[in-house]
Design a protein around this motif. Structure first.
Motif, PDB file in Angstrom:
ATOM      1  N   GLY A  31       5.123   4.883  -1.082  1.00 13.68           N
ATOM      2  CA  GLY A  31       5.156   5.631  -2.341  1.00 13.68           C
ATOM      3  C   GLY A  31       6.455   6.396  -2.547  1.00 13.68           C
ATOM      4  N   THR A  32       7.156   6.712  -1.477  1.00 22.87           N
ATOM      5  CA  THR A  32       8.411   7.463  -1.595  1.00 22.87           C
ATOM      6  C   THR A  32       9.628   6.533  -1.686  1.00 22.87           C
ATOM      7  OG1 THR A  32       8.904   7.574   0.781  1.00 22.87           O
ATOM      8  CG2 THR A  32       7.404   9.249  -0.088  1.00 22.87           C
ATOM      9  N   ASN A  82       2.435  -1.084   6.558  1.00 23.60           N
ATOM     10  CA  ASN A  82       2.284  -2.223   5.653  1.00 23.60           C
ATOM     11  C   ASN A  82       2.636  -3.522   6.369  1.00 23.60           C
ATOM     12  OD1 ASN A  82       1.738  -2.016   2.506  1.00 23.60           O
ATOM     13  ND2 ASN A  82       2.675  -0.078   3.132  1.00 23.60           N
ATOM     14  N   GLU A 115       8.305   6.142   6.642  1.00 21.79           N
ATOM     15  CA  GLU A 115       7.897   6.938   5.484  1.00 21.79           C
ATOM     16  C   GLU A 115       6.944   6.135   4.594  1.00 21.79           C
ATOM     17  OE1 GLU A 115      11.286   8.680   3.441  1.00 21.79           O
ATOM     18  OE2 GLU A 115      12.309   8.848   5.377  1.00 21.79           O
ATOM     19  N   LYS A 116       6.148   6.871   3.812  1.00 21.67           N
ATOM     20  CA  LYS A 116       5.190   6.208   2.925  1.00 21.67           C
ATOM     21  C   LYS A 116       5.917   5.371   1.869  1.00 21.67           C
ATOM     22  CE  LYS A 116       1.091   9.096   3.089  1.00 21.67           C
ATOM     23  NZ  LYS A 116       1.341  10.395   3.752  1.00 21.67           N
ATOM     24  N   TYR A 146       0.854  -1.185   0.000  1.00 22.05           N
ATOM     25  CA  TYR A 146       0.000   0.000   0.000  1.00 22.05           C
ATOM     26  C   TYR A 146       0.887   1.230   0.000  1.00 22.05           C
ATOM     27  CZ  TYR A 146      -3.560  -3.392   1.087  1.00 22.05           C
ATOM     28  OH  TYR A 146      -4.389  -4.471   1.032  1.00 22.05           O
ATOM     29  N   LYS A 147       0.859   1.955  -1.114  1.00 24.74           N
ATOM     30  CA  LYS A 147       1.800   3.064  -1.319  1.00 24.74           C
ATOM     31  C   LYS A 147       1.535   4.250  -0.397  1.00 24.74           C
ATOM     32  CE  LYS A 147       3.370   2.487  -6.055  1.00 24.74           C
ATOM     33  NZ  LYS A 147       2.646   1.340  -6.598  1.00 24.74           N
ATOM     34  N   TYR A 148       0.267   4.422  -0.012  1.00 20.55           N
ATOM     35  CA  TYR A 148      -0.086   5.589   0.799  1.00 20.55           C
ATOM     36  C   TYR A 148       0.154   5.338   2.289  1.00 20.55           C
ATOM     37  CZ  TYR A 148      -4.169   2.675   1.266  1.00 20.55           C
ATOM     38  OH  TYR A 148      -4.980   1.591   1.495  1.00 20.55           O
ATOM     39  N   MET A 149       0.560   4.100   2.627  1.00 18.53           N
ATOM     40  CA  MET A 149       0.861   3.795   4.026  1.00 18.53           C
ATOM     41  C   MET A 149       2.383   3.700   4.199  1.00 18.53           C
ATOM     42  SD  MET A 149      -2.127   1.201   5.388  1.00 18.53           S
ATOM     43  CE  MET A 149      -1.275  -0.282   5.005  1.00 18.53           C
ATOM     44  N   SER A 150       2.831   3.865   5.422  1.00 17.69           N
ATOM     45  CA  SER A 150       4.270   3.727   5.683  1.00 17.69           C
ATOM     46  C   SER A 150       4.679   2.260   5.561  1.00 17.69           C
ATOM     47  CB  SER A 150       4.604   4.229   7.090  1.00 17.69           C
ATOM     48  OG  SER A 150       4.074   3.330   8.051  1.00 17.69           O
TER      49      SER A 150
END
Ligand SMILES: Nc1ncnc2c1ncn2[C@@H]1O[C@H](COP(=O)(O)OP(=O)(O)OP(=O)(O)O)[C@@H](O)[C@H]1O
Ligand SMILES: [Mg+2]
Length: 309
Positions: free
Chosen positions: A135-136, A101, A132-133, A93-97
């Motif tokens: 996604g980063t 996850n 950190e998320k 899940y990209k929007y979670m850290s």
């Protein structure tokens, strides 16, 4: 040595037919604790399909897989407690850290504590970025997170499908060292599929080769391979018939040729090259790589995609 131990994973007569086509054909394979086994095969050979069945993500048409004695067909849940898996690109899940996850995946297993999560995070070297998320994250960091997820519940058997895809050379080396220590220190049995033969060669104890859904070879890496020599003499158009007349099958490599021959018989060959009035430039032992052997086993050609990587 691991072979004296009982296998932790047994693949027995595993087959898969989809749409009338036999994709996996009677695969038998034993995997041992503390060993890293490479799973090699050209594109479409059936690696992912076999791995999906072993991981309980796809039902076999026939045959079975047992993990620590538990059958994936008749004792699915118990079998799954001993297996960690990364099939192709791990879903996150990209929007979670990264941490969230892992917390999410930890709920799928019994007894994974927050301490255990942080232990795995440290093992894969993500402690500085874990809050950190996703996604980063870079690709390599996502791979590490996938590995952390697969290891959360301390599985005895870890399966990785093309895990080094997209890792940089330093990342690949680190990953290799890490897999080896998992096998050697924690006694985990690891099955790793890859196209990167030079890479797999440094990380595995043995390789299983699959082609057209059939397991065509299983070999120990430490096994003595057949000795080969590199021969270079001019003119090459006279060297080739000379080598052929001696019963060799010369394989062109650079300016010379590779032949299968042991050291004791090289002086006689050198003599006939010189007597044949050819100019001899080089004769030396040649250590064949896993890639050379793989191309020979699978009839070549199909590995072109790898060479380009
Ligand atoms: N759901 C499906 N339906 C039909 N054919 C399938 C299906 N899944 C896989 N196949 C076929 O089975 C064969 C084996 O595929 P698989 O993905 O296991 O190969 P692979 O060894 O993992 O290849 P790659 O190196 O490209 O990842 C291929 O011919 C593929 O087209
Ligand atoms: Mg695949």
């Amino acid at each position: 040595m691991a072979q004296t131990a009982e296998p932790i994973v047994r693949v027995k007569n595993l087959s898969k037919t989809i749409g009338g086509k036999k994709i996996i054909d009677d695969v038998n394979l034993d995997l041992y604790p503390g060993q890293v086994t490479g799973f090699l095969g050209p594109n479409g050979a059936g690696k992912t399909t076999t791995i999906r069945m072993m991981a309980g993500l796809m039902k076999p048409t026939a045959g079975d897989v047992t993990i620590a004695g538990k059958s994936i067909t008749s004792d699915f849940e118990d079998a799954m407690t001993n297996i960690g898996v990364i099939v192709e690109n791990p879903e996150m899940y990209k929007y979670m850290s990264g941490y969230k996850n892992l917390l999410h995946f930890a709920r799928m297993h019994k007894g994974v504590t927050k301490e255990r999560i942080m232990e795995v995070v440290r093992q894969v070297g993500l402690e500085n970025r874990i809050n950190e998320k996703v996604g980063t994250y870079s690709l390599g960091m996502r791979q590490r997170l996938g590995l952390a997820q697969a290891l959360l519940h301390n599985p005895k058997f870890l399966i990785l499908d093309e895990p080094t895809n997209g890792l940089d050379p330093a990342g690949i080396r680190e990953f290799r060292v890490y897999l080896r220590s998992l096998a050697e220190k924690a006694g985990v049995s690891v099955l790793v599929s890859s196209h990167m033969l030079s890479e797999i060669e440094l990380m595995v104890d043995r390789v299983a080769v699959i082609q057209n859904g059939r397991l065509i070879d299983i070999r120990e890496m430490k096994e003595e391979t057949r000795p080969h020599h590199y021969v270079e003499a001019q003119p090459a158009d006279r060297l080739v018939p000379l080598l052929k007349s001696k019963g060799y099958t010369p394989v062109p490599t650079g300016a010379g040729f590779i032949i299968e021959e042991k050291a004791e018989r090289i002086p006689a060959l050198v003599k006939s090259i010189v007597e044949g009035d050819l100019d001899l430039y080089a004769v030396r032992p040649y250590r064949r790589t896993l890639e050379d052997e793989f191309i020979e086993m699978t009839g070549g050609g199909q590995i072109a995609q790898t060479a380009a990587k």
